[in-house]
Design a protein around this motif. Structure first.
Motif, mmCIF file in Angstrom:
data_model
loop_
_atom_site.group_PDB
_atom_site.id
_atom_site.type_symbol
_atom_site.label_atom_id
_atom_site.label_comp_id
_atom_site.label_asym_id
_atom_site.label_seq_id
_atom_site.Cartn_x
_atom_site.Cartn_y
_atom_site.Cartn_z
ATOM 1 N N GLY A 119 -101.637 -6.131 58.246
ATOM 2 C CA GLY A 119 -102.062 -7.295 57.478
ATOM 3 C C GLY A 119 -100.883 -8.116 56.997
ATOM 4 O O GLY A 119 -100.931 -9.355 56.981
ATOM 5 N N ALA A 120 -99.815 -7.434 56.631
ATOM 6 C CA ALA A 120 -98.633 -8.131 56.126
ATOM 7 C C ALA A 120 -98.005 -8.998 57.213
ATOM 8 O O ALA A 120 -97.560 -10.127 56.956
ATOM 9 N N MET A 160 -99.581 -10.330 59.738
ATOM 10 C CA MET A 160 -100.496 -11.446 59.992
ATOM 11 C C MET A 160 -100.389 -12.510 58.905
ATOM 12 O O MET A 160 -100.219 -13.704 59.207
ATOM 13 N N VAL A 161 -100.461 -12.088 57.661
ATOM 14 C CA VAL A 161 -100.420 -13.052 56.556
ATOM 15 C C VAL A 161 -99.056 -13.752 56.493
ATOM 16 O O VAL A 161 -98.976 -14.967 56.311
ATOM 17 N N GLY A 195 -105.799 -16.496 61.560
ATOM 18 C CA GLY A 195 -104.431 -16.313 61.075
ATOM 19 C C GLY A 195 -103.565 -15.622 62.112
ATOM 20 O O GLY A 195 -102.409 -15.987 62.325
ATOM 21 N N ALA A 196 -104.149 -14.630 62.800
ATOM 22 C CA ALA A 196 -103.399 -13.946 63.856
ATOM 23 C C ALA A 196 -103.081 -14.897 65.000
ATOM 24 O O ALA A 196 -102.004 -14.871 65.577
ATOM 25 N N PHE A 223 -105.593 -18.446 52.687
ATOM 26 C CA PHE A 223 -104.782 -17.307 52.249
ATOM 27 C C PHE A 223 -104.091 -17.598 50.911
ATOM 28 O O PHE A 223 -104.036 -16.738 50.036
ATOM 29 N N ALA A 249 -100.357 -10.389 47.280
ATOM 30 C CA ALA A 249 -100.196 -10.492 48.730
ATOM 31 C C ALA A 249 -100.456 -9.143 49.386
ATOM 32 O O ALA A 249 -101.034 -9.075 50.479
ATOM 33 N N LEU A 262 -104.238 -8.616 49.573
ATOM 34 C CA LEU A 262 -104.779 -9.443 50.658
ATOM 35 C C LEU A 262 -104.454 -8.840 52.020
ATOM 36 O O LEU A 262 -105.330 -8.687 52.880
ATOM 37 N N ALA A 263 -103.197 -8.463 52.222
ATOM 38 C CA ALA A 263 -102.768 -7.907 53.509
ATOM 39 C C ALA A 263 -103.527 -6.622 53.809
ATOM 40 O O ALA A 263 -103.961 -6.394 54.947
ATOM 41 N N THR A 264 -103.713 -5.794 52.786
ATOM 42 C CA THR A 264 -104.409 -4.526 52.993
ATOM 43 C C THR A 264 -105.863 -4.769 53.388
ATOM 44 O O THR A 264 -106.391 -4.129 54.300
ATOM 45 N N GLN A 290 -107.154 -7.474 54.839
ATOM 46 C CA GLN A 290 -107.182 -8.039 56.186
ATOM 47 C C GLN A 290 -106.867 -6.972 57.236
ATOM 48 O O GLN A 290 -107.542 -6.859 58.255
ATOM 49 N N GLY A 291 -105.825 -6.200 56.975
ATOM 50 C CA GLY A 291 -105.444 -5.149 57.921
ATOM 51 C C GLY A 291 -106.521 -4.087 58.034
ATOM 52 O O GLY A 291 -106.782 -3.571 59.130
#
Lengths: 182, 182
Positions: free
Chosen positions: A155-156, A158-159, B104-105, B122, B147, B150-152, B154-155
């Motif tokens: 995720g990190a 990607m963001v 985003g990817a 984001f 952040a 959010l990353a966690t 999304q991942g």
DNA sequence: GTCTATAATTTGATAGAC
DNA sequence: GTCTATCAAATTATAGAC
């Protein structure tokens, strides 16, 4: 493995990590290499074959890099940091997310053989991280924590790339290792 | 907003969240709706316009859902859990990752107007989470922690769908809230 | 709003010469 | 191993009838 074949894999990995599997065409790859698209088909009959070869090479390189970095690690936490460093290096060295992060997101639109290899990559990631958690954590919580670390890293990437703030990756991974204040 | 327009957005969001922007075509969407692709162009002249409308609708709905869930939250941690619940519901209700997670990817392969909206989504996420961290955390660590959350999320969506283990999402988010043992 | 018709381009893929 | 030539299909997109 011929030089052209290698350049081909490089270009394909590049393109997919930037824009996704479906955004990369044989003709674009051929143009980038200065050959014809039919020559690309000589190396990989179908796009699916190229994708599979790509994930195989990526996985091999990834775990070779992880092991190399972990060699000099004394503690379990150092091993874990070495693992994260492999991810970090993949990002900061290229401004691209993980090949399997991209393909993992696209899973449902991929040929099954390709999706299966991506799955295997993630399972291997979780297994490696779980192993590095041995001393730190009761066994029943290891799997969840390992998956959390993997998810955070993916995720990190990607963001951070989407926001074009690569430092964000370091901030996020840093927060992952933060010790609770005593 | 006509019924057809709405069905169109539904089908497009669906397809992109499953397989990505470039894997979805106007013809596929038209077939799914039982209309012709030229009719899709009536609603959205270019694919880019459809993408932008999609992210706008998604963002609106997302934050409406977050606010609704956060309404009944007393503590900051409850607000944060409400936020995560919005993500969880998006996943478990559909088996699909976040629209903006996918886009985003794919950022580098998207029209700029579209990539910009994803970026805004984001940033709004991070701002919302940072706000919910107010009481818990010194100001200088809030942004990184936001952040990270959010990353966690999304991942976790990406890894859980790729591995076809949706429970993994709950395990990962659970580990995120784990209190350090006293 | 939806259709037919059509155009221009791209894409994955093959056959066969060199 | 690379090319020319070619294909069928798909894709984005437009013009204009109904």
């Amino acid at each position: 493995m011929s030089a052209t074949n290698e350049r081909l894999l490089d270009a394909a990995e590049n393109g997919i990590r930037l824009s996704g599997y479906h955004a990369v065409s044989f003709r674009d790859l051929a143009d980038e290499l200065g050959i014809k698209s039919s020559s690309v088909h000589y190396y990989y009959r179908q796009k699916e074959d190229l994708g599979v070869a790509l994930v195989d090479r990526y996985s091999k390189r990834f775990f070779a890099d992880v092991e190399k970095r972990a060699e000099t690690a004394g503690t379990d936490e150092e091993r874990l940091r070495a693992f994260c460093q492999t991810y970090r290096n993949a990002l900061t060295g290229s401004d691209r997310i993980c090949l399997c992060g991209m393909l993992g997101a696209e899973t449902c639109g991929l040929p099954k053989a390709l999706a299966d290899r991506v799955e295997a990559f993630f399972n291997a990631n979780i297994a490696w991280i779980s192993d590095a958690l041995n001393a730190d954590m009761p066994a029943d919580k290891r799997a969840a924590r390992a998956a959390q670390i993997l998810a955070t890293l993916q995720g990190a990437m990607m963001v951070a790339t989407s926001l074009k703030k690569h430092r964000l990756f370091d901030d996020i991974v840093g927060a992952l290792f933060e010790k609770p204040k005593s």
